[in-house]
Design an enzyme around this catalytic site. Sequence first.
Site, PDB file in Angstrom:
ATOM      1  N   HIS A 153       0.828  -1.199   0.000  1.00 43.68           N
ATOM      2  CA  HIS A 153       0.000   0.000   0.000  1.00 43.68           C
ATOM      3  C   HIS A 153       0.868   1.258   0.000  1.00 43.68           C
ATOM      4  CE1 HIS A 153      -3.265   2.591   2.097  1.00 43.68           C
ATOM      5  NE2 HIS A 153      -3.393   2.656   0.804  1.00 43.68           N
ATOM      6  N   GLU A 198       1.837   2.028  -3.536  1.00 44.20           N
ATOM      7  CA  GLU A 198       0.760   2.636  -4.311  1.00 44.20           C
ATOM      8  C   GLU A 198       0.791   4.154  -4.187  1.00 44.20           C
ATOM      9  OE1 GLU A 198      -3.840   3.635  -3.840  1.00 44.20           O
ATOM     10  OE2 GLU A 198      -3.322   1.606  -3.162  1.00 44.20           O
ATOM     11  N   HIS A 199       1.067   4.657  -2.989  1.00 45.38           N
ATOM     12  CA  HIS A 199       1.149   6.100  -2.769  1.00 45.38           C
ATOM     13  C   HIS A 199       2.446   6.680  -3.331  1.00 45.38           C
ATOM     14  CE1 HIS A 199      -2.153   6.944   0.308  1.00 45.38           C
ATOM     15  NE2 HIS A 199      -2.270   5.652   0.055  1.00 45.38           N
ATOM     16  N   GLU A 239      -5.672   7.726   6.337  1.00 41.86           N
ATOM     17  CA  GLU A 239      -6.563   6.895   5.534  1.00 41.86           C
ATOM     18  C   GLU A 239      -7.100   5.719   6.359  1.00 41.86           C
ATOM     19  OE1 GLU A 239      -6.465   4.359   1.321  1.00 41.86           O
ATOM     20  OE2 GLU A 239      -4.680   5.453   2.007  1.00 41.86           O
TER      21      GLU A 239
END
Length: 442
Positions: free
Chosen positions: A70, A73-74, A150
Amino acid sequence: MGQHLPLVGAGRPGAELTVGQDGATIRRSVLPGGVRVLTEQMPGLRSATVGAWVGVGSRDETDGHHGSTHFLEHLLFKGTSRRTALDIAEAFDAVGGEANAATGKEHTCYYARVLDEDLPMAVDVIGDMVTSARLDADELETERGVILEEIAMTEDDPGEVVHEQIAAAVLGTHPLGRPIGGTPDTIRAVPRDAVVEHYRWHYRPSTLVVAAAGGVDHDRLVAQVGDALVAGGWDLDPDGVPRDRRPGVPESDGVPTEGVELTVHRHVEQANVVVGTTGLSATDDRRFAMTVLNAVLGGGMSSRMFQEIREKRGLAYATYSFSQGHGGLGLFGLYAGCTPARVDEVTALMVAELEQLADGGITDAELERSVGQLSGGLVLGLEDSGSRMSRLGRSELVLGELMTLDESLARIRAVTADDVRELAADLASRPRSVVRVGPFGE
């Protein structure tokens, strides 16, 4: 009908397979290094959606690397050796395009939707991101805070919490039981070196699938992808081959043999409850029977759960059944949101509907209606380039085959009432877990 495409391992590097489907043409090439490129050319479309699918998800993380997928992804949007984060954002904004990414349990996808004339730009930018992410230490620390926010946002949504917790309850310590985005503890703990190592190990030609649909020319895209990867410094070894689909981990590895019950306190007005058990893997031959089962049990306003729990009794606004298939393992569940005082009653009703399906099966009318519902939904779901691009990527990475629309419809129509009853009986016999999220104990 068109030609059925076996995907994984099919053909030598550079080989192509073609199939005509409802006016569109699907083609597949394997580039040196094992990079796979799939396209679906949709006549008359002036836009295209392209996605770079990397065959790594949260289930692939090892100790010390949890949360890295994850994180990447950022971070891939935060700059490369050739572009700043602003350069990446402006490239798509300048042409009215859209770019985004998504992390799953088994893959990560970076995608963009642009006009067909801007597709070379999109391929170049996404290729640059995938091959040459800078992974700057300062940017990583900034994104650490963003990801923690998030996760906090997810924790404030009881619907998200109940689904994450049912996966953990049913799948236990199996890698698929972990939350995709990581936990606050793992995100705080993972060091930059681990994220970089995860990137270098998993982002390579053999794991990459580039899928595009819409106004796209296959040969041009293949050339553009090759150029972008070479510009990014990737070594496209002529002898490289695609990484095969993961064989799947046996269900017994970390999966509890008994159901569990969990109550999570949240100060909200409505309780969320899920009854869950292990489901079918993504490639199980019974997956088409599962789609019919879901349609009858909890897949729409005419489904048994909706009619009994909402329409007849007025106990919930939302109630449905769901199935998630992965490599070697799956998850099946029944969901409802209701007043906290009615949770036990609603839970019992959901279980009763599954057990009645297992004991008595479905009627001919239900079978006919569900097949019509699924057939129409399948066709309508392929009306845009984004959904077709996603179908290509998932077929290559997860299923290992690409069915034509007619073949998929035929498999749905071949499901019998006995198939559904037998599957329901199997699911009803498995260990059953229950997760409740709400203001319990106040």
